[in-house]
Design a protein around this motif. Structure first.
Motif, PDB file in Angstrom:
ATOM      1  N   SER A   1       5.611  -4.873   4.881  1.00 12.01           N
ATOM      2  CA  SER A   1       4.501  -4.279   4.126  1.00 12.01           C
ATOM      3  C   SER A   1       4.982  -3.792   2.763  1.00 12.01           C
TER       4      SER A   1
ATOM      5  N   ILE B   1       5.403  -6.920   0.610  1.00  9.58           N
ATOM      6  CA  ILE B   1       4.098  -7.438   0.184  1.00  9.58           C
ATOM      7  C   ILE B   1       3.529  -6.583  -0.947  1.00  9.58           C
ATOM      8  N   ALA B   2       3.697  -5.261  -0.833  1.00  4.20           N
ATOM      9  CA  ALA B   2       3.194  -4.367  -1.875  1.00  4.20           C
ATOM     10  C   ALA B   2       3.875  -4.640  -3.206  1.00  4.20           C
TER      11      ALA B   2
ATOM     12  N   ALA C   1       2.737  -8.182  -4.489  1.00  4.21           N
ATOM     13  CA  ALA C   1       1.354  -8.170  -4.991  1.00  4.21           C
ATOM     14  C   ALA C   1       1.253  -7.427  -6.313  1.00  4.21           C
ATOM     15  N   THR C   2       2.018  -6.379  -6.454  1.00  5.93           N
ATOM     16  CA  THR C   2       2.019  -5.625  -7.711  1.00  5.93           C
ATOM     17  C   THR C   2       2.539  -6.484  -8.853  1.00  5.93           C
TER      18      THR C   2
ATOM     19  N   ARG D   1      -2.096  -8.170  -8.328  1.00  2.00           N
ATOM     20  CA  ARG D   1      -3.135  -8.088  -7.286  1.00  2.00           C
ATOM     21  C   ARG D   1      -3.186  -6.644  -6.780  1.00  2.00           C
ATOM     22  N   GLU D   2      -4.015  -5.846  -7.399  1.00  2.00           N
ATOM     23  CA  GLU D   2      -3.992  -4.414  -7.189  1.00  2.00           C
ATOM     24  C   GLU D   2      -4.438  -4.000  -5.790  1.00  2.00           C
ATOM     25  N   GLN D   3      -5.532  -4.574  -5.302  1.00  2.00           N
ATOM     26  CA  GLN D   3      -6.043  -4.145  -4.002  1.00  2.00           C
ATOM     27  C   GLN D   3      -5.081  -4.487  -2.857  1.00  2.00           C
ATOM     28  N   PRO D   4      -4.576  -5.741  -2.756  1.00  2.00           N
ATOM     29  CA  PRO D   4      -3.594  -6.026  -1.700  1.00  2.00           C
ATOM     30  C   PRO D   4      -2.331  -5.167  -1.844  1.00  2.00           C
ATOM     31  N   ALA D   5      -1.927  -4.923  -3.097  1.00  2.00           N
ATOM     32  CA  ALA D   5      -0.747  -4.095  -3.320  1.00  2.00           C
ATOM     33  C   ALA D   5      -0.978  -2.680  -2.799  1.00  2.00           C
TER      34      ALA D   5
ATOM     35  N   ALA E   1      -3.180  -1.673  -0.505  1.00  2.00           N
ATOM     36  CA  ALA E   1      -3.319  -1.669   0.952  1.00  2.00           C
ATOM     37  C   ALA E   1      -1.956  -1.765   1.633  1.00  2.00           C
ATOM     38  N   ALA E   2      -1.120  -2.692   1.147  1.00  2.80           N
ATOM     39  CA  ALA E   2       0.207  -2.857   1.737  1.00  2.80           C
ATOM     40  C   ALA E   2       1.074  -1.628   1.496  1.00  2.80           C
TER      41      ALA E   2
END
Length: 351
Positions: A263, A266-267, A270-271, A275-279, A281-282
């Motif tokens: 996780s 992934i954060a 994604a950052t 990709r702000e939202q997936p970042a 959330a992770a």
């Protein structure tokens, strides 16, 4: 009292220190014991056929207060430690017996205070879990994880509760009345058991006597292992006996490590890709999982830097659990130059 009569007087506590190739730590241990005040004591060092300078160091403390004896040849079906401490108990004259390891350091006045604490709680057996001193990466990564699991499995409040069947002790510090020790058969009754401290505590509690157990950084310290090789051998001997489902526990801790690491990865990924939202959330998931991990680890009473390293200790802990399970399954458990058949120890512990 004249010196001759004082020498013959029965000490309140006989301190028994089994020692097999302990030249790295025996001196400071004996120094910390020999300077204890507020209680009459004798110190018995049992040299368990050491091949290093252990006996020489022990003899350098030898006087009316410190005696050095030799363990008998290891009988069939006995572990080395049980053989050594039994020899020490037979030579002891005290009303109480303190079994303590050569890698411990006893804080000034701690013996008198532990004796008073045992009497205050009406305990026939008092055991302290020492403050664990960790210095290397391996110690800081692995020891907090193991002791956090021990704290969850052997809760001092339950162990000290006469109405609870839970029983445990730490072999690095066991203070027991001579009466209780004799009544349950002492270490001779658990001669084959590699987890002799827990077995002795269980026998005492099952006899209807009270035991008292707590974390005691105010009384005793220890550095159990000074290399990864020592750490691996020591926990290979113990883990499969301490935790009855080692494979399951290894799986859980591996999954915990993978979830936190994945996780977090992934954060970060994604950052970097915007990709702000997936970042987010992770990142939140990683934070929650890591916070839960730290909450559990903090129960083990280690320093903050060791708690941080402990995350990397999760897969190492899983490795040691599986290694211990394998060693016990094959019936060949190495410890200090000897190999023990696990069939005896499993029968003794009931696992």
């Amino acid at each position: 009292m004249p010196a001759t009569l004082q020498a013959l007087a029965r000490p309140a506590v006989s301190v028994i220190v089994p020692a097999r190739n302990e030249e790295a730590c025996l001196g400071p241990c004996l120094q910390s014991l020999a300077t204890q005040a507020g209680v009459t004591l004798e110190i018995i060092v049992v040299d368990d056929h050491s091949t290093d300078r252990t006996r020489e160091i022990a003899l350098s403390f030898s006087n009316q207060q410190v005696r050095v004896i030799e363990a008998a040849p290891l009988p069939p079906g006995w572990t080395g430690k049980n053989n050594a401490v039994t020899a020490g108990s037979r030579a002891a004259r005290g009303e109480w017996l303190l079994f303590t390891d050569a890698d411990t350091i006893h804080l000034p006045g701690s013996l008198a205070l532990s004796l008073e604490e045992a009497k205050r709680h009406d305990a026939s057996l008092l055991s302290y879990s020492p403050e664990q001193i960790v210095k290397s990466f391996w110690e800081k990564a692995i020891m907090p994880v193991i002791f956090a699991e021990l704290a969850a499995s052997y809760r001092p409040s339950q162990v000290s509760d006469p109405n609870s069947p839970a029983a445990a002790a730490n072999g690095q510090y066991i203070l027991i009345t001579r009466e209780a020790y004799g009544a349950v058969g002492g270490h001779a009754a658990v001669a084959a058991n590699l987890l002799e401290d827990v077995a002795l505590a269980r026998a005492v509690k099952q006899s209807g006597r009270k035991i008292f157990f707590r974390y005691a950084a105010d009384a005793v310290q220890t550095r159990m292992y000074r290399s990864f090789a020592q750490l691996r051998e020591g926990w290979t001997k113990n883990l499969a006996l301490l935790f009855p489902t080692p494979a399951r526990l290894a799986t859980l801790r591996t999954i915990e490590f993978v979830l936190i690491a994945a996780s977090a990865a992934i954060a970060v990924s994604a950052t970097l890709r915007g990709r702000e939202q997936p970042a987010a959330a992770a990142g939140i998931l990683a934070g929650i999982l890591y916070a839960l991990f730290l909450k559990r680890i903090r129960r083990a009473h280690f320093s903050w830097d060791a708690d941080v390293f402990a995350f990397l200790g999760l897969p190492l802990f899983s490795y040691l659990l599986l290694r211990s399970k394998s060693a016990h399954a094959t019936g060949k458990v190495p410890w200090k130059g000897r190999k023990y058949s696990d069939e005896r120890s499993l029968l003794a512990t009931g696992h």
